[in-house]
Design an enzyme around this catalytic site. Structure first.
Site, PDB file in Angstrom:
ATOM      1  N   HIS A 208      38.244  45.842 -15.389  1.00 32.22           N
ATOM      2  CA  HIS A 208      38.060  44.127 -14.769  1.00 32.22           C
ATOM      3  C   HIS A 208      37.892  44.711 -13.817  1.00 32.22           C
ATOM      4  O   HIS A 208      36.975  44.239 -12.941  1.00 32.22           O
ATOM      5  CB  HIS A 208      38.543  43.728 -15.098  1.00 32.22           C
ATOM      6  CG  HIS A 208      38.714  43.385 -16.892  1.00 32.22           C
ATOM      7  ND1 HIS A 208      37.704  43.166 -17.684  1.00 32.22           N
ATOM      8  CD2 HIS A 208      40.005  43.198 -18.035  1.00 32.22           C
ATOM      9  CE1 HIS A 208      37.601  43.028 -19.336  1.00 32.22           C
ATOM     10  NE2 HIS A 208      39.019  42.852 -19.373  1.00 32.22           N
TER      11      HIS A 208
ATOM     12  N   CYS B  33      52.311  49.471 -20.849  1.00 27.93           N
ATOM     13  CA  CYS B  33      51.657  47.800 -20.503  1.00 27.93           C
ATOM     14  C   CYS B  33      51.827  47.706 -21.529  1.00 27.93           C
ATOM     15  O   CYS B  33      51.911  46.380 -22.047  1.00 27.93           O
ATOM     16  CB  CYS B  33      50.149  48.694 -19.919  1.00 27.93           C
ATOM     17  SG  CYS B  33      49.002  47.247 -19.895  1.00 27.93           S
TER      18      CYS B  33
ATOM     19  N   CYS C 276      43.940  51.685 -19.355  1.00 24.64           N
ATOM     20  CA  CYS C 276      43.900  50.418 -19.929  1.00 24.64           C
ATOM     21  C   CYS C 276      42.599  49.638 -19.265  1.00 24.64           C
ATOM     22  O   CYS C 276      42.228  49.946 -18.155  1.00 24.64           O
ATOM     23  CB  CYS C 276      45.116  49.622 -19.481  1.00 24.64           C
ATOM     24  SG  CYS C 276      45.049  48.405 -19.456  1.00 24.64           S
TER      25      CYS C 276
HETATM   26 ZN   LIG Z   1      47.041  47.231 -18.867  1.00 24.49          ZN
END
Ligand SMILES: [Zn+2]
Ligand SMILES: [Zn+2]
Length: 364
Positions: free
Chosen positions: A44, A165, A39
């Site tokens: 990030h 998620c 993901c």
């Molecule tokens: Zn995620």
């Protein structure tokens, strides 16, 4: 000892190595990880766009099998398949008791540590943090009891991981946060794993037009498999003008920003029509600010809101999503495109950066 991928320093590759993992303590569960999704949120942290305590084992989209439970654990037992929740609920804070357990205050306060402020992962004397209290870029993880949701009917680990998620985040943005009504027009900026689930959510609630927006033609073509009715390539022409054109000059009833930048937040706002609802799903880099036309917001009565983790309680929502997948209402089979081993994790993230379609999943 467990094999795990560790982030020691931002902007450096993950290091796959052996770590020590303590036994589960009271209210905790040892899970043998079956699969973990690749993901963008983990990326990030790797890039330093979002802060996290280092060193850390990332991985927040996971599923596995309960191996062992700590004292006092009653909701799961060894052998059960579970989906991990990266916001376990403490059940006592203001957010938890007011129906917003996905924003649990005590989880936010303890971050990538267990609820008691310590870690179960170590390398010698060095403590290693657990992103989201899930840390599923590892063969095993110790998680809070409320951070694992049991599944009644076992499904493929890769599909189960996604329900940790991108599926609840995307589908929940449509059904729980924006509450899109049948026949509405919907525009979705960003067709990665979460964006495709926003599109699936919009199809589930019978939106009339579902406009997928991205800068890559391959992503747009792929989005058609999940219910998009129209596509807009934002690298060719102004996406706001194109969405207006596709909606008879009105703008969309519901717009979703699933990329995570100031420019796309502004575009999501601008392409929403009168009484439109603008939902921000993507997480922009720290410090990003988007300029919104303040007069237009009032005159056109637009609503703008953020949504996190689908705005629902994981232990309620995840089993529903499993049932929807089993009933053929969620196309998770086509969503998983690539499988990797844990040793290939840096390649898996490079593939995501290159804009490969669909989701990559680490299989253990
Ligand atoms: Zn995620
Ligand atoms: Zn709480």
């Amino acid at each position: 000892m467990v094999k795990a991928a560790v982030l020691y320093e931002t902007k450096t590759p993950l290091v796959v190595e052996e770590l020590e993992l303590d036994d589960p303590q009271a209210g905790e569960v040892l899970v043998k990880i079956g699969a973990a999704g690749i993901c963008r949120s983990d990326r990030h942290f790797m890039h330093g766009d979002a802060p996290i305590a280092l060193p850390v084992v990332l991985g927040h989209e996971g599923a596995g099998t309960v191996e062992k439970v700590g004292p006092g654990v009653t909701s799961v037992r060894p052998g059960q398949q579970v989906i991990l929740s990266f916001v376990p609920s403490c059940g006592r804070c203001k957010s938890c008791v007011t129906g917003k357990s996905h924003l649990c205050d005590n989880h936010a306060a303890t971050g990538p540590n267990m609820y008691d402020g310590t870690t179960r992962l170590h390398k010698g004397d060095q403590r290693i943090h657990h992103m989201g209290k899930t840390a599923c870029f590892a063969e095993y993880s110790v998680v809070p009891e409320t951070g694992c949701v049991p599944i009644d009917t076992p499904i493929g680990m890769d599909k189960a991981a996604l329900i940790g998620c991108c599926v609840p985040t995307g589908v929940g943005a449509v059904t729980s946060s924006a509450k899109v009504t049948p026949g509405s027009t919907v525009a979705v900026i960003g067709c990665g794993g979460v964006g495709l689930n926003v599109i699936m959510g919009a199809a589930l609630v019978n939106a009339s037009k579902i406009i997928a927006i991205d800068i890559r033609e391959s992503q747009l073509e792929f989005a058609m498999k999940f219910g998009a009715t129209h596509t807009v390539n934002a690298s060719d022409k102004d996406p706001v003008a194109q969405v207006k054109e596709l909606t008879g000059g009105k703008g969309a009833d519901y717009t979703f920003e699933v990329f995570g930048s100031a420019d796309t937040v502004k575009a999501a706002y601008d392409m929403a029509g009168k009484s439109g609802t603008v939902t921000i799903v993507g997480i922009a880099p720290v410090g990003a600010e988007a300029a919104i036309n303040a007069v237009d917001m009032v005159r056109n009565e637009k609503t703008m809101r953020g949504t996190y983790y689908g705005s629902t309680h994981s232990s309620v929502e995840m089993p529903k999503l499993v049932d929807m997948y089993l009933a053929g209402k969620l196309n998770l089979d086509d969503l998983v495109v690539r499988h990797y081993s844990l040793d290939q994790i840096n390649d898996a993230y490079d593939d995501m950066d290159k804009g490969e379609v669909g989701r990559g999943v680490i299989m253990y």
